[in-house]
Design a protein around this motif. Sequence first.
Motif, short mmCIF file in Angstrom:
data_model
loop_
_atom_site.label_atom_id
_atom_site.label_comp_id
_atom_site.label_asym_id
_atom_site.label_seq_id
_atom_site.Cartn_x
_atom_site.Cartn_y
_atom_site.Cartn_z
N ASP A 131 0.83 -1.19 0.00
CA ASP A 131 0.00 0.00 0.00
C ASP A 131 0.87 1.25 0.00
O ASP A 131 2.04 1.23 0.35
N ASP A 132 0.25 2.37 -0.39
CA ASP A 132 0.96 3.64 -0.38
C ASP A 132 1.20 4.13 1.05
O ASP A 132 2.20 4.77 1.34
N ASP A 133 0.27 3.85 1.96
CA ASP A 133 0.37 4.33 3.32
C ASP A 133 1.43 3.55 4.09
O ASP A 133 1.58 2.34 3.93
N GLU A 134 2.13 4.27 4.96
CA GLU A 134 3.10 3.60 5.83
C GLU A 134 2.37 2.97 7.00
O GLU A 134 1.39 3.50 7.52
N GLY A 135 2.86 1.82 7.44
CA GLY A 135 2.24 1.17 8.58
C GLY A 135 2.84 -0.19 8.86
O GLY A 135 3.61 -0.73 8.05
N LEU A 136 2.51 -0.74 10.02
CA LEU A 136 2.91 -2.10 10.38
C LEU A 136 2.01 -3.07 9.63
O LEU A 136 0.79 -2.98 9.71
N HIS A 137 2.60 -4.00 8.91
CA HIS A 137 1.83 -4.82 7.97
C HIS A 137 1.53 -6.22 8.45
O HIS A 137 0.41 -6.70 8.34
N ARG A 138 2.53 -6.92 8.97
CA ARG A 138 2.29 -8.29 9.42
C ARG A 138 3.30 -8.66 10.51
O ARG A 138 4.33 -8.01 10.69
N ILE A 139 2.96 -9.73 11.21
CA ILE A 139 3.79 -10.23 12.30
C ILE A 139 4.62 -11.41 11.81
O ILE A 139 4.13 -12.26 11.07
N GLY A 140 5.88 -11.44 12.21
CA GLY A 140 6.74 -12.58 11.93
C GLY A 140 6.82 -13.48 13.16
O GLY A 140 7.08 -13.00 14.27
N LEU A 141 6.57 -14.76 12.99
CA LEU A 141 6.65 -15.73 14.07
C LEU A 141 7.79 -16.70 13.81
O LEU A 141 7.89 -17.26 12.72
N GLY A 142 8.64 -16.90 14.80
CA GLY A 142 9.77 -17.81 14.64
C GLY A 142 9.38 -19.25 14.90
O GLY A 142 8.52 -19.54 15.73
N SER A 143 10.03 -20.16 14.17
CA SER A 143 9.79 -21.59 14.32
C SER A 143 11.09 -22.35 14.10
O SER A 143 11.83 -22.06 13.16
N ALA A 144 11.36 -23.32 14.97
CA ALA A 144 12.55 -24.15 14.80
C ALA A 144 12.41 -25.13 13.64
O ALA A 144 13.40 -25.60 13.10
N ASP A 145 11.18 -25.42 13.25
CA ASP A 145 10.91 -26.36 12.15
C ASP A 145 9.72 -25.83 11.36
O ASP A 145 8.57 -26.08 11.70
N VAL A 146 10.01 -25.07 10.32
CA VAL A 146 8.95 -24.41 9.55
C VAL A 146 7.97 -25.41 8.95
O VAL A 146 6.75 -25.24 9.03
N LEU A 147 8.49 -26.47 8.36
CA LEU A 147 7.59 -27.42 7.68
C LEU A 147 6.66 -28.11 8.67
O LEU A 147 5.48 -28.34 8.38
N ALA A 148 7.18 -28.46 9.85
CA ALA A 148 6.33 -29.08 10.87
C ALA A 148 5.28 -28.09 11.36
O ALA A 148 4.12 -28.45 11.59
N THR A 149 5.67 -26.82 11.51
CA THR A 149 4.73 -25.79 11.95
C THR A 149 3.64 -25.57 10.92
O THR A 149 2.46 -25.47 11.25
N VAL A 150 4.03 -25.51 9.65
CA VAL A 150 3.05 -25.33 8.58
C VAL A 150 2.08 -26.49 8.55
O VAL A 150 0.86 -26.31 8.38
N ALA A 151 2.58 -27.71 8.74
CA ALA A 151 1.70 -28.89 8.74
C ALA A 151 0.70 -28.80 9.89
O ALA A 151 -0.49 -29.10 9.71
N GLU A 152 1.16 -28.39 11.07
CA GLU A 152 0.27 -28.27 12.22
C GLU A 152 -0.77 -27.17 12.01
O GLU A 152 -1.97 -27.37 12.28
N LEU A 153 -0.35 -26.03 11.52
CA LEU A 153 -1.28 -24.94 11.27
C LEU A 153 -2.28 -25.30 10.17
O LEU A 153 -3.46 -24.93 10.25
N SER A 154 -1.83 -26.02 9.18
CA SER A 154 -2.72 -26.45 8.10
C SER A 154 -3.84 -27.34 8.63
O SER A 154 -4.98 -27.26 8.16
N ARG A 155 -3.51 -28.16 9.62
CA ARG A 155 -4.54 -29.02 10.22
C ARG A 155 -5.60 -28.18 10.96
O ARG A 155 -6.71 -28.66 11.19
#
Length: 302
Positions: free
Chosen positions: A238-262
Motif C-alpha cells: 500500500d501507499d500508506d506507511e504502517g505495520l503490515h504483518r507479524i513474523g513468528l519464529g519456528s525451529a521447524d517451519v515445515l512441521a509448523t506449517v503442517a500443524e497450522l494447516s490441520r
Amino acid sequence: MLDNAALQALGTDREAIAEAPNPIGLDGIEFIEYATAKPQALGQVLENMGFKLVARHRSREVLLYRQGAINIIVNAHAKGMALSDKPVINAIALRVRDAATAYRRALDRGAWGLPTRVEVMELNIPAVHGVGASRIYFVDRHKVFSIYDVDFTPIPGVDQHPPAMAGLHFFGVVQYIGNDRTEDWTEFYRELFGFTDLPPERRFGILPKGRILRSPCPASSRFYIQLIEPEASVLDVDDDEGLHRIGLGSADVLATVAELSRHGVEFVESPSVRTDVRGALTKTLLGSVSFEIVHNVQESAT
C-alpha cells in the motif's frame, strides 16, 4: 526475514554479529495490538493460528489472546479511535528495563509523546508515535507483576498460559514505508531504541526484501523489523506507511506449517512465494491479516 540456517550456510552464526549497545534495556516484545470493528472475526483467525482467548479488559472492548510468550491484543474500543472492518496493527509494546526512563529518553531524541486516557483500575503505560497512526508502548511490568493483572480479567476455567503451537515465538514485524524512506526509519529505530541494520547479504527467508533491523535485546528475546519500500510485487504494498504483518519464529517451519494447516490455516503458494524450510506466508484474511513463519531457533534465557 532472517533465517538461522541461511546465516550458517554463509559460515556466519547469527550470534557472531557484534553485540550492540542497549540504551533503554530493551528485552523483547510484550504485545502487539490490532484495532478492528470485528473482533470476533479476527479472534477466529488468531485461534486458527494457535492463540487462545485468555482475558477481557475490565472496562473496554479489548481482548487478550496468548500462546506461549506471544501476547496479541484485539482492540474494538471505539472511543478516540476510528475502527475499520479491516484489522490494522495499531500498537507494539516493548519490554524495557524502566518504562519512564525509556519514554523520557525517546522524547529527548525527538519522539512524539502520546497522551494516555487512563480510566479507573487501569495502568498508565507511556507511549510515543510509531509509523502511521500506530503507537509504541514501553512496558516494564513483565517479570514479577504483569500489566494484565490490573487491566484484564481472566476468563474462568481458561489456562492463562497456553503452550505455543509448535514452539512459535515472536520473531518480528514487517513495516511498509514510503519511497526513499528506508534511511529515515532506520535512523528512527537506531536513535530511539538502539537497533542496528544488518548487511544485505544477511537478508534471508522467502521474502528477503527491504532492510532488516536487529533489536539490541538479549538473544532469548531478540526480534527484527523489516522495512519495505513500495514496489510492484505479489505483496501489493500500500501507499500508506504502517505495520503490515507479524513474523513468528519456528525451529521447524515445515512441521509448523503442517500443524497450522490441520487447523485450517492456508499458505501462499505461488511462483515467487512458496513454503520451504526457510519460511512460509499465510494467506491474507479479513483484507489485511497475514503471518510470516520464519526459521529461527529461539535461545533460552540465561
